[in-house]
Design an enzyme around this catalytic site. Structure first.
Site, mmCIF file in Angstrom:
data_model
loop_
_atom_site.group_PDB
_atom_site.id
_atom_site.type_symbol
_atom_site.label_atom_id
_atom_site.label_comp_id
_atom_site.label_asym_id
_atom_site.label_seq_id
_atom_site.Cartn_x
_atom_site.Cartn_y
_atom_site.Cartn_z
ATOM 1 C CG HIS A 139 -2.072 0.931 1.135
ATOM 2 N ND1 HIS A 139 -2.269 1.969 2.031
ATOM 3 C CD2 HIS A 139 -3.111 1.005 0.258
ATOM 4 C CE1 HIS A 139 -3.360 2.631 1.707
ATOM 5 N NE2 HIS A 139 -3.900 2.075 0.638
ATOM 6 C CE LYS A 141 -1.232 4.682 -1.924
ATOM 7 N NZ LYS A 141 -1.931 4.195 -0.718
ATOM 8 C CG ASP A 146 19.066 10.914 -10.180
ATOM 9 O OD1 ASP A 146 19.024 9.789 -10.707
ATOM 10 O OD2 ASP A 146 18.990 11.979 -10.825
ATOM 11 C CG HIS A 318 -7.207 8.279 -1.121
ATOM 12 N ND1 HIS A 318 -5.865 8.143 -1.410
ATOM 13 C CD2 HIS A 318 -7.720 7.027 -1.148
ATOM 14 C CE1 HIS A 318 -5.581 6.874 -1.609
ATOM 15 N NE2 HIS A 318 -6.694 6.163 -1.463
ATOM 16 C CE LYS A 320 -4.171 6.804 2.157
ATOM 17 N NZ LYS A 320 -5.569 6.598 2.248
#
Length: 432
Positions: A139, A141, A146, A318, A320
């Site tokens: 889950h 993201k 670099d 959405h 968090k």
């Protein structure tokens, strides 16, 4: 039209647990100062910053996401990754087998053929048209470019994070991090991708001083915390518990799926009872109705203690994110629900910075006052026997869910490398 990814498009590898390298296991990352953290709200702010970083990439891109769709955002990301791979950038992309289960073979193969190293977390075929890989999702993201710039938060690579998607467009947050903390985010992303990473010394492994997990004394401090299904099952939850216990003036939590365990509920209630201004911003127009129903079962318990609850009703929430007092904040992928706290692989950053805290507060304050509905303390009747019975069952379910969740599912999901099929493929789809 190409078929969606199925079992044949993923190389089947041995999923038997192997001996873990003790030099790389049990890592607990510390605080780093002198970082510059930029709050990114929704896809309008997030995608341009990530895409520009990918355009400028010279040596390496590490990307993890729960969802990648074949829409205008997904196609732009694909094209940028293909261009980067063609100019010699080493790229590893890790996708969740459930969240990305609708991607076509052609879409994935166009990345693989360009030299992008693709991995699927726990891919599984449908049975009778139903996906079966519901639990223990990748889950996170995270994007690291670099080794010098990192992005982490709750925003997936899909057009429903853009306002022009319509009433179902998601309200969400991420951060861009530059500075010494990127070293740890980069190290973590390398380990999770299966790529070689430098070994951490013994004093950089899991620390016994758990009271240091959530705190640092100076501005510009950033720390990576994560949740896995091994030694770090409760790290993110422990952070919330610590900061709630120490809160003195205000707590603001904006969370999409709010159904936390009893310990967290108790600390939220206790903070409000001792005079802390506690504000929750939750979904009023959810993408899944069960999220709203579950959260509302907890409202009376919190409202009676003085917690202020807002429901965001303009579109699905959405985010968090959370902040405590005037200097502590967190942004990441972890909801406060059983899936995130007990099953999913999650990652958040903790931020000790007054300027960042103030900006996040101003945005959340505007959201709650201008675009939310405040829940009255008497929003539902109390005292009825059925409500007391349901409340008793809910609290005990929450108290014991983490232990029960460890039994499901029986298998241990693994990253599996994508292998293009040898059959001739149709041309990749053009974006609509």
């Amino acid at each position: 039209m190409s078929a969606t990814m199925d079992k044949a498009t993923v190389e089947q590898v041995d999923t038997t647990p192997t001996e873990r390298n003790p030099a790389l296991a049990d890592i607990e990352y510390g605080w780093h100062g002198n970082n510059r953290v930029t709050l990114l709200e929704n896809g309008e702010e997030y995608f341009p910053r990530v895409f520009e970083a990918i355009r400028r990439a010279e040596t390496e891109i590490l990307l993890e996401t729960f969802i990648l769709f074949e829409d205008k955002v997904g196609y732009e990301l694909r094209d940028l990754l293909v261009e980067a791979a063609q100019r010699g950038v080493r790229i590893t992309v890790s996708l969740d087998g459930f969240g990305c289960g609708e991607l076509t073979t052609d879409f994935l193969a166009s990345l693989s053929d360009a030299g992008v190293r693709l991995q699927m977390f726990d891919p599984a075929p449908r049975h009778l048209g139903i996906r079966t890989n519901w639990f223990r999702r990748l889950h996170r993201k995270i994007v690291v470019v670099d080794g010098v710039i990192a992005f982490i938060g709750g925003i997936n690579f899909s057009a429903d994070h853009l306002g022009d998607f319509g009433p179902e467009a998601k309200q969400d947050y991420s951060v861009e991090v530059k500075g010494p903390a990127v070293v740890d985010i980069h190290h973590f992303a390398l380990l999770q991708s299966g790529r070689p990473a430098r070994a951490k010394y013994w004093w950089q492994r899991r620390r016994s001083r758990r009271n240091e997990l959530a705190f640092s004394d100076h501005d510009g401090q950033v720390r990576l915390v994560y949740r896995d299904n091994h030694e770090h099952q409760t790290d993110i939850e422990e952070v919330y518990l610590q900061v709630l216990r120490s809160a003195q003036r205000r707590v603001v939590i904006a969370n999409a799926y709010f159904f936390p365990g009893y310990r967290l509920l108790r600390e939220i209630r206790n903070a409000a009872r001792r005079g802390v201004e506690v504000r929750l911003i939750l979904q009023g127009q959810p993408d899944m109705m069960i999220a709203k129903l579950a959260a509302r079962m907890l409202y009376d318990y919190l409202l009676k203690a003085g917690v202020t609850i807002y429901e965001y009703c303009e579109r699905p929430l959405h985010g968090k994110v959370a902040l405590v007092d005037e200097d502590w904040s967190t942004v990441g992928s972890s909801n406060l629900d059983p899936l995130s706290l007990s099953l999913n692989l999650e990652a958040n950053v903790l931020i000790r910075d007054r300027t960042f805290n103030r900006e996040l507060f101003e945005r959340l304050d505007h959201l709650s006052r201008e675009h939310c509905t405040a829940m009255p303390e008497n929003h539902a009747p109390r005292g009825l026997l059925w409500r007391m019975t349901i409340g008793f069952m809910v609290f005990h379910f929450l108290r014991h869910f983490p232990a029960w969740a460890g039994w499901l599912p029986a298998h241990k999901p693994r990253l599996k490398p994508f292998s293009p099929p040898t059959a001739v493929r149709s041309e990749p789809h053009e974006p609509l």
